[in-house]
Design an enzyme around this catalytic site. Structure first.
Site, PDB file in Angstrom:
ATOM      1  N   GLY A  24       0.809  -1.205   0.000  1.00 17.04           N
ATOM      2  CA  GLY A  24       0.000   0.000   0.000  1.00 17.04           C
ATOM      3  C   GLY A  24       0.840   1.252   0.000  1.00 17.04           C
ATOM      4  O   GLY A  24       2.054   1.193  -0.203  1.00 17.04           O
ATOM      5  N   ASN A  25       0.206   2.388   0.205  1.00 20.79           N
ATOM      6  CA  ASN A  25       0.927   3.657   0.246  1.00 20.79           C
ATOM      7  C   ASN A  25       0.259   4.582   1.260  1.00 20.79           C
ATOM      8  O   ASN A  25      -0.767   4.246   1.841  1.00 20.79           O
ATOM      9  CB  ASN A  25       0.989   4.284  -1.154  1.00 20.79           C
ATOM     10  CG  ASN A  25      -0.397   4.618  -1.678  1.00 20.79           C
ATOM     11  OD1 ASN A  25      -1.053   5.529  -1.201  1.00 20.79           O
ATOM     12  ND2 ASN A  25      -0.859   3.827  -2.658  1.00 20.79           N
ATOM     13  N   ARG A  26       0.829   5.751   1.441  1.00 16.63           N
ATOM     14  CA  ARG A  26       0.434   6.622   2.551  1.00 16.63           C
ATOM     15  C   ARG A  26      -0.620   7.662   2.187  1.00 16.63           C
ATOM     16  O   ARG A  26      -0.857   8.589   2.948  1.00 16.63           O
ATOM     17  CB  ARG A  26       1.680   7.336   3.094  1.00 16.63           C
ATOM     18  CG  ARG A  26       2.712   6.366   3.664  1.00 16.63           C
ATOM     19  CD  ARG A  26       3.993   7.105   4.063  1.00 16.63           C
ATOM     20  NE  ARG A  26       3.770   8.069   5.120  1.00 16.63           N
ATOM     21  CZ  ARG A  26       4.615   9.042   5.442  1.00 16.63           C
ATOM     22  NH1 ARG A  26       5.736   9.194   4.769  1.00 16.63           N
ATOM     23  NH2 ARG A  26       4.337   9.868   6.429  1.00 16.63           N
ATOM     24  N   SER A  27      -1.275   7.518   1.038  1.00 21.21           N
ATOM     25  CA  SER A  27      -2.272   8.521   0.662  1.00 21.21           C
ATOM     26  C   SER A  27      -3.497   8.435   1.578  1.00 21.21           C
ATOM     27  O   SER A  27      -4.081   7.373   1.749  1.00 21.21           O
ATOM     28  CB  SER A  27      -2.690   8.308  -0.788  1.00 21.21           C
ATOM     29  OG  SER A  27      -3.641   9.268  -1.153  1.00 21.21           O
ATOM     30  N   ALA A  31      -3.514   7.657  -5.334  1.00 23.30           N
ATOM     31  CA  ALA A  31      -2.182   7.083  -5.479  1.00 23.30           C
ATOM     32  C   ALA A  31      -2.362   5.626  -5.910  1.00 23.30           C
ATOM     33  O   ALA A  31      -2.831   4.796  -5.132  1.00 23.30           O
ATOM     34  CB  ALA A  31      -1.422   7.172  -4.162  1.00 23.30           C
TER      35      ALA A  31
END
Ligand code: CTP
Ligand code: CA
Length: 232
Positions: free
Chosen positions: A33-36, A100
């Site tokens: 995943g990512n931090r958006s 993102a």
């Protein structure tokens, strides 16, 4: 002039906004995943609805409550986001890709939870490329439809943030690129933001640091100025 003159400058427009960040599963309990946070996309949706647009928010892993008057379609992976955005983009005046999207996903998803071998070091995880949804939207856009990309950039040894962003805008072929400087943790999950909106024709608009609703308002003013006028 002033805010009141802008209040309904998106009346009758259909806008689709992707927000949040995709999660690409490895097994039933794990993902890449990512931090958006989705906050800037939420602000874009809230402001567009307040200015009269019909808004669909395609939300990847965002728990925030639906903004007033906005339809939210929840998705998880890049492939799900892709299907939802393409389905909603037909007939849209504007598509904004603020989500993102993971560039890669695990090549296969384990059906059962992966167990560690207590003796050995772990294997590498093979990845495959996800489709570039923004590029697909640009390729299939209808006449007059505006496609807006987002880019979170850092300066590096090769070039500064805006140089990277201009190259990305040219590469992607979208009408507008909203550029975030993400060196130094001032963006992810924060209430404030600052962006530069680059246009394919070379115009650039700086939107100063402030609450994400204010940044969203600045972005919509640039978008609205580029919509094909309607005489109905
Ligand atoms: N995007 C997309 N599909 C992808 C990757 C990105 O639609 N598979 C969109 C994002 O939503 C964003 C824009 O493309 O609007 C730019 O994303 P970014 O990650 O900055 O661009 P990339 O081309 O993936 O370049 P980078 O190598 O810098 O990650
Ligand atoms: Ca990327």
């Amino acid at each position: 002039g002033g805010a009141s003159a802008l209040a309904h400058d998106l009346t009758g427009r259909r806008v689709v906004i992707s927000a949040g960040g995709t999660r690409e599963p490895l097994d039933p309990v794990r993902y890449l995943g990512n931090r958006s946070s989705g906050k800037q996309g939420w602000a874009l949706a809230r402001v567009a609805a307040a200015r009269g647009a019909e808004v669909v928010l395609v939300a990847a892993n965002v728990e925030l409550p639906a903004p007033f008057g906005v339809r939210v379609v929840h998705v998880g992976t890049a492939e799900e986001l892709r299907a939802a955005v393409h389905a909603e983009a037909t007939d849209a005046d504007v598509v904004v890709m603020s989500a993102a999207v993971a560039d890669f996903r695990p090549a296969s998803v384990a059906e059962a939870k992966m167990k560690k071998d207590s003796a050995a070091e772990p294997d590498s995880v093979p990845l495959v490329r996800n489709p570039d949804i923004l590029a697909e939207l640009v390729a299939k856009r209808s006449p007059g439809q505006l496609v807006v990309g987002f880019a979170a950039e850092t300066g590096d040894a090769d070039a500064d943030v805006l140089t990277h962003a201009r190259a990305k805008l040219a590469r992607k072929g979208c009408d507008l690129l909203v550029v975030n400087d993400v060196s130094g943790d001032l963006v992810f999950g924060q209430a404030d933001n600052a962006v530069v909106v680059l246009a394919a024709d070379g115009e650039s608009t700086e939107i100063p640091r402030g609450p994400k609703d204010g940044v969203a308002a600045g972005i919509w003013t640039v978008v609205a100025s580029r919509l094909t006028p309607r005489y109905s």
